[in-house]
Structures are given as structure tokens and as C-alpha cells.
Design a protein around this motif. Sequence first.
Motif, PDB file in Angstrom:
ATOM      1  N   ALA A 105     -16.472   0.570   8.831  1.00  0.00           N
ATOM      2  CA  ALA A 105     -14.862   1.092   9.436  1.00  0.00           C
ATOM      3  C   ALA A 105     -13.991   1.506   8.550  1.00  0.00           C
ATOM      4  CB  ALA A 105     -14.385   0.018  10.619  1.00  0.00           C
ATOM      5  N   GLY A 106     -14.239   1.174   7.221  1.00  0.00           N
ATOM      6  CA  GLY A 106     -12.953   1.335   6.008  1.00  0.00           C
ATOM      7  C   GLY A 106     -13.663   0.771   4.805  1.00  0.00           C
ATOM      8  N   TYR A 107     -13.205   1.445   3.752  1.00  0.00           N
ATOM      9  CA  TYR A 107     -13.501   1.052   2.209  1.00  0.00           C
ATOM     10  C   TYR A 107     -12.201   1.026   1.440  1.00  0.00           C
ATOM     11  CZ  TYR A 107     -13.799   5.817   0.717  1.00  0.00           C
ATOM     12  OH  TYR A 107     -13.446   7.064   0.203  1.00  0.00           O
ATOM     13  N   ALA A 108     -12.315   0.069   0.425  1.00  0.00           N
ATOM     14  CA  ALA A 108     -11.328   0.358  -0.622  1.00  0.00           C
ATOM     15  C   ALA A 108     -11.936   0.347  -1.730  1.00  0.00           C
ATOM     16  CB  ALA A 108     -10.127  -0.618  -0.337  1.00  0.00           C
ATOM     17  N   ILE A 109     -12.105   1.333  -2.572  1.00  0.00           N
ATOM     18  CA  ILE A 109     -12.687   1.485  -4.186  1.00  0.00           C
ATOM     19  C   ILE A 109     -11.784   1.520  -5.238  1.00  0.00           C
ATOM     20  CG2 ILE A 109     -14.553   2.287  -5.304  1.00  0.00           C
ATOM     21  CD1 ILE A 109     -15.726   3.467  -2.846  1.00  0.00           C
TER      22      ILE A 109
END
Length: 262
Positions: A175-179
Amino acid sequence: MPLAVDVLRRAGFGSQVARLIEYPRRSPDAAILVAEGPGHSVVGVACTAAFAMTGWIGAVGVAPEARRAGLGTALTEAAVRWLRARGSQSVLLYATEAGRPVYERLGFVAEERAVAWRGVAGAAPPLDLQRLADIDRGKIRGLDFGATGERRDAVLDAIHPLAGVGAPGGVHGLAGYAIASPWGAGTAIAADAPEVGVALMAAATSGPAAGTLIVPDGNLAATDALHAWRFVRLNDALRMRLGKPVAWRPERQFGLFNLFWG
């Protein structure tokens, strides 16, 4: 590289610009173009990153002693040709106020601003997050395409190790990512829903040291959260486009890698 970095620093790109252009230096899908001066010196630089049907221009700088000779225009035109030769139907960039007139003369049109913010996040919606692993790369590509309208596999696949967190769920399995980016200060964050995006923003900048988030103005949920957390506005740039519109969704982008390729 040392000559190109020196020009960009003197053009105002700051001390971290060498990290920023490591991606175009190493990637077969990107390039660093330079304008030669007397004695094989470097007096201008422009960088490119090609993503299938789209491409980006960034880090365009001219040495102070070589300005007002049309080098900024010539470098931009050369970068556009490089990207067109690799199939880019839409060329994108983030423009400063100084650079905007150059790009407008070349046919670029304004889209939307992105703002860089710095601070430590406060309260956010509770969310179960998991560390991202190589097995998640396909899910990340699908979510990223839905947010950006671009096939940015070249840059996403170049991130090793994959440092970040994701929220399970959604049509892509995420539903979401932070990279975190190895090439700059920003964290790329994409999410299908505002509460997921804000929670990932908080996870990326939870402290104790201040973190940087670059957010499109069109993402109202992200901007409201940054104001509530009392983040400080650092700078901004205007997204501009040459060619076909891109089906991007700024309301799904809660953080950009940088103001080079978004």
C-alpha cells in the motif's frame, strides 16, 4: 568527474552534488554531458536519466565565468537529444526561477512545484510496517508506476541494498513504500492512501536527527502533516515538461528522491 563536480558546486548545487550525480555516472541508462572550455576545462554540465518513455534532465550548471553565452540552452538541447535518441517521448525537469526562462524558450511547460522540507516528524496514523527486501522489488515497481506514471525500474533496481520500509496491502501487495536514496538527502515515498503516506513520512523522519522530505505541492495531506510537525521549508523548484503529458499522481507521492529525477 572532479571538473564536473567543481562546476556544479560553483553553480550553486552545494557540497553534496557529487553524490547526486553518482547515478548518472554509473548507470547505462543515464549520462553526464559536459561543455568543454579552453584547455580541455569543463565550463558546463547537464545530467540525464532515461526511463523508457520518459526521461529527466537535472544538475544543469554553467561556471560563473562562462555564463551569458548560451551554454545553459545548448546543454539542455543536448540532453533532450540524448533522451529522445533513447525513446523518451516526455522530457521532465525541475527548474529554478533562474532556469525557467531558458526552458520556456525551448518549449517546456510548467506543471507543479515541489518543496523540500526539513525537520523531525511528530504523531502519525498507526501503521504496521515491514522492512523492504529484494523480493518486494516487483511490488515497488507497480506502486511506483501508479504514482509517477513512469517506468523507473532503472533507478529503483540500482538501489542496493534496498533500505526502507513498506506497508502491506493494496493491489500491488504494497500500500506504500519509503526508500532511502543513496544519491541524495531525500526519501522516495509513494502510497495509495493519505494515511499510509503520512505514516511512512513519519517513519522516514522520526529522528533524532532532522530529515529531509521533498513533496509535490499537489499532495495536500503531506503538506498539512509537514506544517503540523513544524518542518522548515528549505527550497522549491517547478516541475516542467517537454512533450506528452505523463499520467503522474502527485497526491500519491509523499517524498521524492531529489529534484533531479523526482
